[in-house]
Design an enzyme around this catalytic site. Structure first.
Site, PDB file in Angstrom:
ATOM      1  N   CYS A 163      49.980  40.198  31.408  1.00  0.00           N
ATOM      2  CA  CYS A 163      49.950  39.643  32.766  1.00  0.00           C
ATOM      3  C   CYS A 163      49.153  38.359  32.867  1.00  0.00           C
ATOM      4  O   CYS A 163      49.044  37.778  33.961  1.00  0.00           O
ATOM      5  CB  CYS A 163      49.408  40.691  33.730  1.00  0.00           C
ATOM      6  SG  CYS A 163      50.356  42.228  33.669  1.00  0.00           S
ATOM      7  N   HIS A 302      43.387  38.204  40.511  1.00  0.00           N
ATOM      8  CA  HIS A 302      44.445  38.966  39.850  1.00  0.00           C
ATOM      9  C   HIS A 302      44.863  40.114  40.766  1.00  0.00           C
ATOM     10  O   HIS A 302      46.052  40.383  40.924  1.00  0.00           O
ATOM     11  CB  HIS A 302      43.946  39.471  38.503  1.00  0.00           C
ATOM     12  CG  HIS A 302      45.016  40.011  37.615  1.00  0.00           C
ATOM     13  ND1 HIS A 302      46.096  39.260  37.209  1.00  0.00           N
ATOM     14  CD2 HIS A 302      45.180  41.245  37.052  1.00  0.00           C
ATOM     15  CE1 HIS A 302      46.885  39.997  36.439  1.00  0.00           C
ATOM     16  NE2 HIS A 302      46.357  41.202  36.336  1.00  0.00           N
ATOM     17  N   GLU A 313      37.353  43.252  38.734  1.00  0.00           N
ATOM     18  CA  GLU A 313      37.440  41.825  39.063  1.00  0.00           C
ATOM     19  C   GLU A 313      36.373  41.429  40.076  1.00  0.00           C
ATOM     20  O   GLU A 313      35.815  40.324  39.995  1.00  0.00           O
ATOM     21  CB  GLU A 313      38.835  41.492  39.580  1.00  0.00           C
ATOM     22  CG  GLU A 313      39.070  39.996  39.706  1.00  0.00           C
ATOM     23  CD  GLU A 313      40.510  39.641  39.982  1.00  0.00           C
ATOM     24  OE1 GLU A 313      40.847  38.441  39.859  1.00  0.00           O
ATOM     25  OE2 GLU A 313      41.312  40.540  40.320  1.00  0.00           O
ATOM     26  N   LYS A 334      49.418  39.090  45.405  1.00  0.00           N
ATOM     27  CA  LYS A 334      50.258  40.176  44.889  1.00  0.00           C
ATOM     28  C   LYS A 334      50.565  41.195  45.987  1.00  0.00           C
ATOM     29  O   LYS A 334      51.533  41.946  45.893  1.00  0.00           O
ATOM     30  CB  LYS A 334      49.577  40.883  43.721  1.00  0.00           C
ATOM     31  CG  LYS A 334      49.612  40.130  42.403  1.00  0.00           C
ATOM     32  CD  LYS A 334      49.012  40.978  41.287  1.00  0.00           C
ATOM     33  CE  LYS A 334      49.063  40.278  39.933  1.00  0.00           C
ATOM     34  NZ  LYS A 334      48.127  39.130  39.853  1.00  0.00           N
ATOM     35  N   HIS A 339      53.513  42.619  41.691  1.00  0.00           N
ATOM     36  CA  HIS A 339      52.936  42.140  40.425  1.00  0.00           C
ATOM     37  C   HIS A 339      54.074  41.670  39.522  1.00  0.00           C
ATOM     38  O   HIS A 339      54.855  42.478  39.022  1.00  0.00           O
ATOM     39  CB  HIS A 339      52.144  43.267  39.771  1.00  0.00           C
ATOM     40  CG  HIS A 339      51.311  42.829  38.611  1.00  0.00           C
ATOM     41  ND1 HIS A 339      51.424  41.596  38.015  1.00  0.00           N
ATOM     42  CD2 HIS A 339      50.324  43.479  37.924  1.00  0.00           C
ATOM     43  CE1 HIS A 339      50.567  41.491  37.023  1.00  0.00           C
ATOM     44  NE2 HIS A 339      49.885  42.631  36.948  1.00  0.00           N
ATOM     45  N   PHE A 398      46.858  43.434  30.012  1.00  0.00           N
ATOM     46  CA  PHE A 398      46.707  44.494  29.015  1.00  0.00           C
ATOM     47  C   PHE A 398      46.401  43.848  27.656  1.00  0.00           C
ATOM     48  O   PHE A 398      46.956  42.809  27.308  1.00  0.00           O
ATOM     49  CB  PHE A 398      47.995  45.307  28.894  1.00  0.00           C
ATOM     50  CG  PHE A 398      48.203  46.332  29.986  1.00  0.00           C
ATOM     51  CD1 PHE A 398      47.309  46.494  31.023  1.00  0.00           C
ATOM     52  CD2 PHE A 398      49.325  47.149  29.961  1.00  0.00           C
ATOM     53  CE1 PHE A 398      47.505  47.442  32.014  1.00  0.00           C
ATOM     54  CE2 PHE A 398      49.543  48.101  30.949  1.00  0.00           C
ATOM     55  CZ  PHE A 398      48.626  48.249  31.973  1.00  0.00           C
TER      56      PHE A 398
END
Length: 411
Positions: A163, A302, A313, A334, A339, A398
């Site tokens: 991502c 994010h 975050e 998002k 996402h 990830f």
């Protein structure tokens, strides 16, 4: 001497809108692009919603023959690139083709093609597997196809950092111009991973929301969040060296001034709970921009609406910005787009550029009951006007990937 790099065009394909202006208007208005999934049967899956694109016609952007030889993620990239070039008003003939490159990231590439061809193999035999299977599936084909379409012979690659892919693609393209390898770059990300196999995998990992209400499934930083909602689409930016952009009379939307990436080196999916490497990434990006942390006014987070990410975050932002964190606006778009995985960073970099250009920070919708551990200003429900000079776009992936871009208002 490092050259200055500016954004002169942007193309977006998302469930919120097609094209930079329509997309930005939807984002500013807090228009949610999440709906009940219609593409395939979800009766046996716990997740029922997605930020699905429902009105895309590939033939509006490319020939029917060529579209049939592309996976959907490549079609999205081709469409967004065409939008971005038109938005930039750029005649590529003015550039040496070896000084114009393409970097388009994707988290998973041609997953729909992979599933379709595997079904053909199992159900009909080896003779029914398409000769276009491999060149449709491989993730670098979006960058390759864009280069072929426009005769761009410069630096070309596909970044795959989950991502964080879109952010890394833009950051790497920024460096190519900054260091003189290229004069202009097509950069961004594309993803089309709304498939049964993908959904089954993310559901098995318990990463996606199981809330069937499209308006409440994706709610970053909310105490009742239970996972992300998958989106799809593409974000493409046209980057140019400042002097050449001004020489041709281009409109400049924002300047890229800083970039950094680090890795948690901790876990395949979970973030490092200390937040150390994420905060370090912010430190490096802001230092690369040559500014003080107190000069940053907005962070496009994010913000995935997953229990661990949002707390993580928040910790990263507080650790790096210190007391200034309470004066920052931190939004997650998002909440509207879903996402977009490997395309998320690119679409959100466009949001960040437009926030600087228009002096408006878009809202985080769906945030109604703030998590006590998420205690920053997340722009809940409504956007806000602001005189912004610098903004940061965060992307995490990830594998422990952290990628941060720092943008400056131009002019």
């Amino acid at each position: 001497m490092k050259r200055r790099v500016v954004i002169t065009g942007m193309g977006v394909l998302s469930s919120v809108g097609f094209g930079c202006r329509a997309f930005w208007e939807g984002i500013c208005a807090g228009r949610g692009g999440i709906s009940t999934l219609e593409r395939f049967d979800v009766s046996d899956l716990p997740t029922k919603v997605a930020a699905e694109i429902k009105s895309f016609e590939a033939e509006d952007y490319m020939s029917k023959k060529e579209s049939r030889r592309m996976d959907l993620f490549t079609q999205y990239a081709m469409a967004a690139t065409r939008m971005a070039l038109e938005h930039a008003g750029l005649d590529l003939g003015r550039y040496d083709p070896y000084k114009v490159g393409v970097i388009i990231g994707s988290g998973v590439g041609g997953l729909e093609t992979l599933e379709d061809q595997h079904s053909a193999l199992i159900g009909k035999g080896v003779d029914r597997v398409s000769p276009f299977f491999i060149p449709m599936m491989i993730a670098n084909m979006a960058a390759g196809r864009v280069a072929m379409e426009y005769g761009l012979k410069g630096f070309n690659e596909c970044v795959i950092t989950a991502c964080a892919s879109g952010n890394n693609a833009i950051g790497n393209a920024f460096r190519k111009i900054q260091w003189g390898v290229a004069d202009a770059m097509v950069a961004g990300g594309s993803e089309a991973a709304i498939t049964r196999l993908s959904f089954a995998g993310f559901c098995a990992a318990k990463a996606m929301s199981v809330n069937p209400d499209p308006g409440m499934a994706m709610r970053p930083f909310d105490a009742d969040r239970d996972g992300f909602v998958m989106g799809e689409g593409a974000g493409i930016l046209i980057l140019e060296e400042l002097g050449q952009a001004l020489e041709r009379g281009a409109e400049v939307y924002a300047e890229i001034v800083g970039y950094a990436c680090t890795n948690d080196a901790y876990h395949i999916t979970a973030p490092d709970p200390t937040g150390e490497s994420g905060a370090k990434c912010l430190e490096l990006a802001v230092a690369d921009a040559g500014i003080e942390r107190s000069e940053v006014g907005y962070v496009n987070a994010h913000g995935t609406s997953t229990p661990k990410n949002d707390v993580h975050e928040t910790r990263i932002i507080k650790d790096f910005f210190g007391g200034h964190a309470s004066r920052l606006a931190v939004g997650s778009t998002k909440s509207m787009t879903g996402h977009l995985l490997g395309a998320a960073g690119a679409v959100e970099a466009i949001v960040t550029a437009m926030a600087l250009k228009d002096g408006f920070m878009p809202p985080t919708i769906g945030l109604r009951n703030a998590d006590p551990e998420c205690d920053l200003d997340y722009l809940p429900g409504e956007g806000r006007k602001a005189d912004l000079k610098f903004a940061v776009s965060n992307a995490l992936g990830f594998g422990g990937h952290n990628s941060m871009l720092v943008l400056r208002r131009y002019g």
